[in-house]
Design a protein around this motif. Structure first.
Motif, PDB file in Angstrom:
ATOM      1  N   ASP A   1       0.792  -1.227   0.000  1.00 16.10           N
ATOM      2  CA  ASP A   1       0.000   0.000   0.000  1.00 16.10           C
ATOM      3  C   ASP A   1       0.828   1.282   0.000  1.00 16.10           C
ATOM      4  N   VAL A   2       1.908   1.321   0.756  1.00 15.27           N
ATOM      5  CA  VAL A   2       2.724   2.534   0.799  1.00 15.27           C
ATOM      6  C   VAL A   2       3.496   2.709  -0.505  1.00 15.27           C
ATOM      7  N   PHE A   3       4.084   1.632  -1.003  1.00 17.52           N
ATOM      8  CA  PHE A   3       4.859   1.712  -2.244  1.00 17.52           C
ATOM      9  C   PHE A   3       4.063   1.339  -3.483  1.00 17.52           C
ATOM     10  N   GLY A   4       2.938   0.670  -3.286  1.00 18.58           N
ATOM     11  CA  GLY A   4       2.174   0.207  -4.441  1.00 18.58           C
ATOM     12  C   GLY A   4       2.875  -0.919  -5.173  1.00 18.58           C
ATOM     13  N   LEU A   5       3.636  -1.739  -4.443  1.00 19.90           N
ATOM     14  CA  LEU A   5       4.397  -2.813  -5.070  1.00 19.90           C
ATOM     15  C   LEU A   5       3.488  -3.961  -5.485  1.00 19.90           C
ATOM     16  N   GLU A   6       3.817  -4.535  -6.620  1.00 21.96           N
ATOM     17  CA  GLU A   6       3.094  -5.707  -7.114  1.00 21.96           C
ATOM     18  C   GLU A   6       3.588  -6.946  -6.379  1.00 21.96           C
ATOM     19  N   GLU A   7       2.638  -7.753  -5.911  1.00 21.39           N
ATOM     20  CA  GLU A   7       2.984  -9.002  -5.242  1.00 21.39           C
ATOM     21  C   GLU A   7       3.239 -10.088  -6.277  1.00 21.39           C
ATOM     22  N   GLY A   8       4.174 -10.961  -5.938  1.00 23.55           N
ATOM     23  CA  GLY A   8       4.427 -12.152  -6.742  1.00 23.55           C
ATOM     24  C   GLY A   8       3.932 -13.365  -5.981  1.00 23.55           C
ATOM     25  N   ARG A   9       4.754 -14.398  -5.951  1.00 17.37           N
ATOM     26  CA  ARG A   9       4.390 -15.611  -5.218  1.00 17.37           C
ATOM     27  C   ARG A   9       4.331 -15.318  -3.720  1.00 17.37           C
ATOM     28  N   SER A  10       3.565 -16.154  -3.016  1.00 17.53           N
ATOM     29  CA  SER A  10       3.505 -15.973  -1.567  1.00 17.53           C
ATOM     30  C   SER A  10       3.024 -17.252  -0.902  1.00 17.53           C
ATOM     31  N   ALA A  11       3.231 -17.304   0.387  1.00 15.54           N
ATOM     32  CA  ALA A  11       2.720 -18.366   1.253  1.00 15.54           C
ATOM     33  C   ALA A  11       2.386 -17.680   2.574  1.00 15.54           C
ATOM     34  N   GLU A  12       1.974 -18.445   3.549  1.00 15.44           N
ATOM     35  CA  GLU A  12       1.599 -17.862   4.834  1.00 15.44           C
ATOM     36  C   GLU A  12       2.767 -17.130   5.501  1.00 15.44           C
ATOM     37  N   THR A  13       3.998 -17.607   5.265  1.00 17.58           N
ATOM     38  CA  THR A  13       5.156 -17.059   5.974  1.00 17.58           C
ATOM     39  C   THR A  13       6.071 -16.187   5.124  1.00 17.58           C
ATOM     40  N   TRP A  14       5.725 -15.943   3.861  1.00 14.62           N
ATOM     41  CA  TRP A  14       6.569 -15.097   3.020  1.00 14.62           C
ATOM     42  C   TRP A  14       5.779 -14.524   1.843  1.00 14.62           C
ATOM     43  N   VAL A  15       6.285 -13.398   1.304  1.00 18.02           N
ATOM     44  CA  VAL A  15       5.665 -12.746   0.147  1.00 18.02           C
ATOM     45  C   VAL A  15       6.772 -12.159  -0.725  1.00 18.02           C
ATOM     46  N   ASP A  16       6.698 -12.429  -2.036  1.00 19.72           N
ATOM     47  CA  ASP A  16       7.583 -11.794  -3.027  1.00 19.72           C
ATOM     48  C   ASP A  16       6.973 -10.475  -3.475  1.00 19.72           C
ATOM     49  N   PHE A  17       7.805  -9.466  -3.691  1.00 19.50           N
ATOM     50  CA  PHE A  17       7.364  -8.194  -4.250  1.00 19.50           C
ATOM     51  C   PHE A  17       8.283  -7.771  -5.386  1.00 19.50           C
ATOM     52  N   ASN A  18       7.708  -7.087  -6.362  1.00 15.43           N
ATOM     53  CA  ASN A  18       8.492  -6.418  -7.395  1.00 15.43           C
ATOM     54  C   ASN A  18       8.883  -5.070  -6.794  1.00 15.43           C
ATOM     55  N   PHE A  19      10.100  -4.974  -6.331  1.00 16.41           N
ATOM     56  CA  PHE A  19      10.622  -3.811  -5.619  1.00 16.41           C
ATOM     57  C   PHE A  19      11.410  -2.946  -6.591  1.00 16.41           C
ATOM     58  N   PHE A  20      10.679  -2.141  -7.364  1.00 18.14           N
ATOM     59  CA  PHE A  20      11.296  -1.272  -8.363  1.00 18.14           C
ATOM     60  C   PHE A  20      12.147  -2.075  -9.338  1.00 18.14           C
ATOM     61  N   GLY A  21      11.622  -3.233  -9.770  1.00 17.42           N
ATOM     62  CA  GLY A  21      12.323  -4.085 -10.726  1.00 17.42           C
ATOM     63  C   GLY A  21      13.211  -5.132 -10.082  1.00 17.42           C
ATOM     64  N   HIS A  22      13.290  -5.153  -8.762  1.00 19.12           N
ATOM     65  CA  HIS A  22      14.105  -6.125  -8.034  1.00 19.12           C
ATOM     66  C   HIS A  22      13.182  -7.032  -7.226  1.00 19.12           C
ATOM     67  N   GLN A  23      13.710  -8.155  -6.780  1.00 15.89           N
ATOM     68  CA  GLN A  23      12.891  -9.102  -6.026  1.00 15.89           C
ATOM     69  C   GLN A  23      13.154  -8.948  -4.531  1.00 15.89           C
ATOM     70  N   LEU A  24      12.151  -8.444  -3.825  1.00 15.65           N
ATOM     71  CA  LEU A  24      12.199  -8.316  -2.373  1.00 15.65           C
ATOM     72  C   LEU A  24      11.260  -9.362  -1.804  1.00 15.65           C
ATOM     73  N   VAL A  25      11.755 -10.118  -0.841  1.00 15.51           N
ATOM     74  CA  VAL A  25      10.927 -11.141  -0.203  1.00 15.51           C
ATOM     75  C   VAL A  25      10.904 -10.857   1.295  1.00 15.51           C
ATOM     76  N   ILE A  26       9.683 -10.759   1.836  1.00 10.81           N
ATOM     77  CA  ILE A  26       9.552 -10.637   3.286  1.00 10.81           C
ATOM     78  C   ILE A  26       9.307 -12.042   3.829  1.00 10.81           C
ATOM     79  N   HIS A  27      10.063 -12.418   4.844  1.00 10.05           N
ATOM     80  CA  HIS A  27       9.963 -13.747   5.454  1.00 10.05           C
ATOM     81  C   HIS A  27       9.654 -13.596   6.936  1.00 10.05           C
ATOM     82  N   HIS A  28       8.714 -14.387   7.421  1.00 12.29           N
ATOM     83  CA  HIS A  28       8.418 -14.360   8.850  1.00 12.29           C
ATOM     84  C   HIS A  28       9.637 -14.824   9.639  1.00 12.29           C
ATOM     85  N   HIS A  29       9.947 -14.067  10.680  1.00  8.00           N
ATOM     86  CA  HIS A  29      11.066 -14.389  11.562  1.00  8.00           C
ATOM     87  C   HIS A  29      10.845 -13.613  12.852  1.00  8.00           C
TER      88      HIS A  29
END
Length: 141
Positions: free
Chosen positions: A24-52
């Protein structure tokens, strides 16, 4: 030389909260995801948030002095075009972002002059976004 996208995986202790922030803040497009992680298109790069579980730096950031400001370490971000940086700074101000370092021009009038800003995601990961009017200054000494 053409740049290839980088891949960066970061820890987040609250996946839904972090997902909403990056979407919502960046308007990033989501890619693949699961309950514990989400891929984002981070200005053309792959950013993944992982639960930890919360990391020490997510509670109390260490800093180094750069151009008279306390820069949080670690941090990550993207070098944007000047126009993209200005638009993002305006968007973040409109969202009433709590900046660690407000948007400003670093090294003004010196080699490496750049626009920069720092803030935290909701899980305490520090982000820096910068821009150069002259991209040839990116690695200038």
């Amino acid at each position: 030389m053409s740049l290839q996208p980088f891949h960066l995986a970061i820890p987040v202790f609250d996946v839904p909260l972090a997902r909403a922030f990056y979407r919502d803040v960046f308007g990033l497009e989501e890619g693949r995801s699961a309950e514990t992680w989400v891929d984002f298109n981070f200005f053309g790069h792959q950013l993944v948030i992982h639960h930890h579980p919360k990391m020490p730096y997510q509670e109390h950031a260490n800093t180094n002095s750069v151009d008279g400001h306390n820069v949080p370490v670690p941090h990550f971000g993207v070098v944007l075009t000047w126009e993209q940086w200005e638009a993002l700074a305006a968007r973040l101000k409109a969202e009433e972002t709590d900046f660690i370092i407000e948007p400003y021009i670093r090294f003004k009038g010196q080699v490496g002059e750049q626009a920069t800003m720092f803030f935290l995601d909701p899980c305490g990961n520090a982000l820096e976004f910068k821009a150069f009017k002259d991209m040839g200054q990116l690695f200038a000494k």
